[in-house]
Design a protein around this motif. Structure first.
Motif, short mmCIF file in Angstrom:
data_model
loop_
_atom_site.label_atom_id
_atom_site.label_comp_id
_atom_site.label_asym_id
_atom_site.label_seq_id
_atom_site.Cartn_x
_atom_site.Cartn_y
_atom_site.Cartn_z
N PRO A 206 0.86 -2.08 0.28
CA PRO A 206 0.10 0.01 0.47
C PRO A 206 0.38 1.46 -0.13
N ASN A 209 0.68 4.55 2.17
CA ASN A 209 0.76 4.11 3.19
C ASN A 209 2.38 4.39 3.81
N ASN A 224 4.60 0.27 5.66
CA ASN A 224 3.41 0.45 5.68
C ASN A 224 2.85 -0.22 5.98
C1 LIG Z 1 -3.69 2.49 5.46
O1 LIG Z 1 -3.38 3.14 6.22
C2 LIG Z 1 -4.94 3.72 6.77
C3 LIG Z 1 -5.16 5.31 8.22
O2 LIG Z 1 -3.93 5.53 8.01
C4 LIG Z 1 -5.50 2.34 7.65
O3 LIG Z 1 -6.76 2.63 7.37
C5 LIG Z 1 -5.58 0.95 5.64
O4 LIG Z 1 -5.61 -0.11 6.78
C6 LIG Z 1 -3.79 1.33 5.93
N1 LIG Z 1 -4.10 0.32 4.70
C7 LIG Z 1 -3.40 0.12 4.26
C8 LIG Z 1 -3.63 -1.66 3.43
O5 LIG Z 1 -2.48 -0.71 5.44
#
Ligand SMILES: *[C@@H]1O[C@H](CO)[C@@H](O)[C@H](O)[C@H]1NC(C)=O
Ligand SMILES: *[C@@H]1O[C@H](CO)[C@@H](O)[C@H](O)[C@H]1NC(C)=O
Ligand SMILES: *[C@@H]1O[C@H](CO)[C@@H](O)[C@H](O)[C@H]1NC(C)=O
Ligand SMILES: *[C@@H]1O[C@H](CO)[C@@H](O)[C@H](O)[C@H]1NC(C)=O
Ligand SMILES: *[C@@H]1O[C@H](CO)[C@@H](O)[C@H](O)[C@H]1NC(C)=O
Ligand SMILES: *[C@@H]1O[C@H](CO)[C@@H](O)[C@H](O)[C@H]1NC(C)=O
Ligand SMILES: *[C@@H]1O[C@H](CO)[C@@H](O)[C@H](O)[C@H]1NC(C)=O
Ligand SMILES: *[C@@H]1O[C@H](CO)[C@@H](O)[C@H](O)[C@H]1NC(C)=O
Ligand SMILES: *[C@@H]1O[C@H](CO)[C@@H](O)[C@H](O)[C@H]1NC(C)=O
Ligand SMILES: *[C@@H]1O[C@H](CO)[C@@H](O)[C@H](O)[C@H]1NC(C)=O
Length: 578
Positions: A206, A209, A224
């Motif tokens: 991701p 992130n 991430n």
């Molecule tokens: C990315 O971060 C957001 C919150 O910052 C979170 O809700 C989301 O699940 C995360 N995505 C992954 C794929 O880790």
């Protein structure tokens, strides 16, 4: 004796502990450069306040607990230093301002709401709180050139190098945490394209992130949520070791450590780059050469350093060149050097380097050429990103053979004038382009409406070949409207005007990307290819980085249709490196 010492030590620890919750600074507090100049963190390791800068002072966060008072964050870094007669006032209205002796004020940090307290934390983070004790501003979220342990870079966050060790104004290189999960290094002022970057490291997964992290043990990594990619391993004892990551003034991203038990100096524990990698390290018209463990800058033939004592500032012509005086110039070769690929120029194919030289000598518009693998690419000055590299590429520079008619001082003055000219031209570039358009539109309109009226004087403004002669007034008006809209949108991005205008700019760009520009012109009858050309030029002209905007000459060439116009970068978003 020993017990007294132990007692002192214990009370010191006790006091330090007791102070931890009480290090808050409240409205009414103030600092001056000469007395009570900073607010320390509870441990005394960091402090927020005034430090010496040039012949005055700057405000920032710095290491206060070690002899090397290294600066890690600076407020308003591009402002000139302030004199000793200023006060940093935490006002009763909940603002942090610099107050001059004359009574003028300037915000040190820009706050969205009223501040009730502030605190210099032991992590090196300076935090401002509202009345609910919620953080409303943190130096960790507004980094300058340094990342400290526990601080993170999120997507689009940047570290911009300083001018030098002793001048924290914005310098020449940038590290950015990209939306594609890469931490990447670029010269400031270039788009985030792979050909401008000179180092990167990425993480799969991701992407939005992804963060760049530094732990207290010196572990530097990307994360991430799914995993991590280590850039520099940590794991050493944290006792007495301090770490910081800095985008350095020479374009290197370096991780430093400091051993407080030895009181030595900061030591580089990791660095991304090989000497000469940072693009533009030697300034313009110069190239970087690696000598043993060091690098040095060399000017192109016919050029001299702007400042011999600061070789990275680049080079300028030793003698002025009057390009079009025939027979007084030769092309000098600088072999094995690579340069920025000037995408505006189309290559001429010539079988050998001599033909390339002749082609360049015969063309007044060009002062240099790059010859590689049978392709001769004419260049305009300045040449950027020069680097010696074993390569078949040769730089060819037009150099005067005549005895100097001007000396270096005069050349310098001329260049200064030129620079001012260029500035003025850049500022008025867009306006001028539209003036030309408006005038030609007017001329065409008038000649359509009334062939009897004398408009020949105005006609002189428009080059017969350049002028968009085949357009009707309505067409031009429509085009101009759309282009003006694009430009006003750019302005609104800068001054935070309504969002829908930003969206309009994005929309125009997405129409352009999808080849659907006709959406913009509805029912109007317009030469679509010329319109696309103009939209492309407009997108180049509104780039935020002035150095990327094409010159007036290039704009004319591009509008003329004799040169391909490269695809402009999307003005509103960071472009992926992959
Ligand atoms: C990315 O971060 C957001 C919150 O910052 C979170 O809700 C989301 O699940 C995360 N995505 C992954 C794929 O880790
Ligand atoms: C500076 O700090 C000292 C000790 O902390 C204090 O006694 C003094 O009043 C302060 N001076 C000013 C001008 O606030
Ligand atoms: C720091 O560098 C900037 C940019 O080169 C310059 O304008 C400024 O005067 C310098 N400041 C000091 C204190 O030398
Ligand atoms: C700080 O600002 C307030 C106004 O908000 C002013 O009354 C006060 O005198 C200032 N303090 C100093 C030390 O300048
Ligand atoms: C904010 O923090 C301070 C000190 O940590 C505490 O005294 C105060 O009660 C807190 N205020 C609120 C509203 O939580
Ligand atoms: C950890 O210690 C080793 C051995 O002393 C040293 O080579 C390495 O650079 C250290 N790493 C960091 C991140 O300080
Ligand atoms: C670069 O070369 C010049 C001339 O040879 C020399 O004076 C200078 O010290 C060199 N600089 C570095 C950083 O090696
Ligand atoms: C500049 O040009 C003059 C005359 O051609 C030459 O004597 C001088 O060495 C040149 N200076 C540099 C720094 O190249
Ligand atoms: C320079 O750019 C052109 C067009 O973008 C490309 O075709 C050419 O291969 C590039 N040359 C080099 C040396 O990268
Ligand atoms: C170079 O030109 C400047 C300005 O015209 C003049 O003042 C200076 O004396 C000249 N220097 C030499 C070495 O001729």
């Amino acid at each position: 004796m020993a017990t007294t010492f132990l007692f002192l030590l214990l009370s010191a620890i006790f006091i330090a502990k007791a102070q931890q919750g009480q290090s808050n600074v409240n409205p009414g507090s103030f600092l001056t450069p000469t007395t009570n100049s900073s607010w320390p963190s509870p441990s005394g390791q960091y402090a927020f306040g005034f430090y010496k800068q040039g012949n005055g002072y700057a405000v920032g966060v710095f290491f206060a607990g070690i002899p090397e008072k290294t600066v890690v964050w600076t407020a308003n870094r591009d402002d000139p230093p302030v004199p000793a007669a200023v006060t940093l006032n935490f006002t009763s209205a909940g603002r942090l301002v610099l107050q001059s002796a004359q009574g003028t004020t300037k915000s040190v940090v820009v706050l969205g709401e009223t501040a009730s307290s502030a605190s210099m934390l032991d992590t090196g983070n300076f935090v401002v709180y509202n009345s609910d004790n919620q953080s409303i501003w943190e130096s960790f979220q507004n980094p300058t050139d340094t990342l400290l342990p526990t601080q993170q870079l999120f997507y689009d966050d940047v570290l911009d190098s300083s001018v030098s060790e002793s001048n924290q104004s914005t310098g020449r290189f940038r590290a950015i945490m990209q939306q594609d999960g890469f931490i990447a290094l670029y010269p400031i002022g270039t788009p985030y394209y792979i050909e401008y970057g000179y180092w990167s490291k990425g993480i799969q997964g991701p992407q939005l992130n992804a963060t760049l992290n530094l732990d207290v043990d010196g572990h530097l990594y990307l994360a991430n949520g799914n995993g991590i990619v280590t850039i520099s391993a940590g794991g050493n004892s944290t006792k007495g070791l301090l770490y910081r990551l800095r985008m350095d003034d020479d374009g290197f991203l370096r991780l430093y450590s400091y051993n407080t038990n030895q009181n030595g100096d900061w030591v580089v524990t990791w660095s991304a780059i090989v000497k000469c990698d940072p693009k533009g390290l030697c300034g313009v018209n110069a190239f970087c050469v690696i000598y043993d463990e060091e690098y040095n800058c060399t000017c192109l033939p016919g050029f001299a350093f702007v400042d011999e004592s600061k070789r990275t500032l680049g080079c300028e012509r030793n003698l002025t060149v009057d390009n079009c005086k025939e027979g007084t110039y030769v092309m000098e070769e600088e072999i094995d050097t690579v340069w920025e690929n000037d995408t505006y120029s189309l290559p001429l194919f010539s079988s050998n380097i001599e033909d390339c030289k002749i082609a360049c000598l015969q063309d007044c518009n060009w002062e240099a050429a790059l010859f590689k693998d049978g392709a001769c690419r004419k260049q305009r000055l300045p040449m950027r990103f020069g680097r010696r590299q074993s390569d078949s590429s040769v730089a060819l520079i037009k150099v005067s053979t005549s005895t100097p008619s001007t000396n270096r001082t005069m050349t310098k003055e001329r260049n200064k004038e030129l620079r001012v000219d260029i500035l003025i031209v850049s500022i008025t570039l867009v306006a001028f382009a539209f003036t030309v358009l408006a005038i030609s539109a007017f001329v065409i309109y008038r000649s359509h409406v009334s062939k009897h009226e004398n408009v020949s004087n105005m006609g002189n403004f428009v080059d017969e070949d350049v002028g968009p002669r085949s357009f009707t007034y309505a067409e031009l008006e429509k085009m101009t409207d759309v282009l003006l809209e694009i430009i006003f949108c750019r302005r609104s991005v800068d001054s935070n005007l309504p969002e829908e205008e930003v969206i309009l700019e994005e929309w125009v760009y997405s129409c352009f990307e999808c080849g659907e520009l006709d959406k913009l012109i509805n029912d109007e009858e317009v030469d679509k290819r010329q319109f696309e050309r103009m939209v492309k030029v407009a997108f180049w002209c509104i780039l935020e980085e002035p150095s990327l905007r094409p010159s007036m000459k290039k704009v004319l060439i591009m509008l003329e249709g004799t040169a391909d116009i490269p695809i402009p970068p999307n003005p509103t978003s960071v472009i992926s490196m992959i």
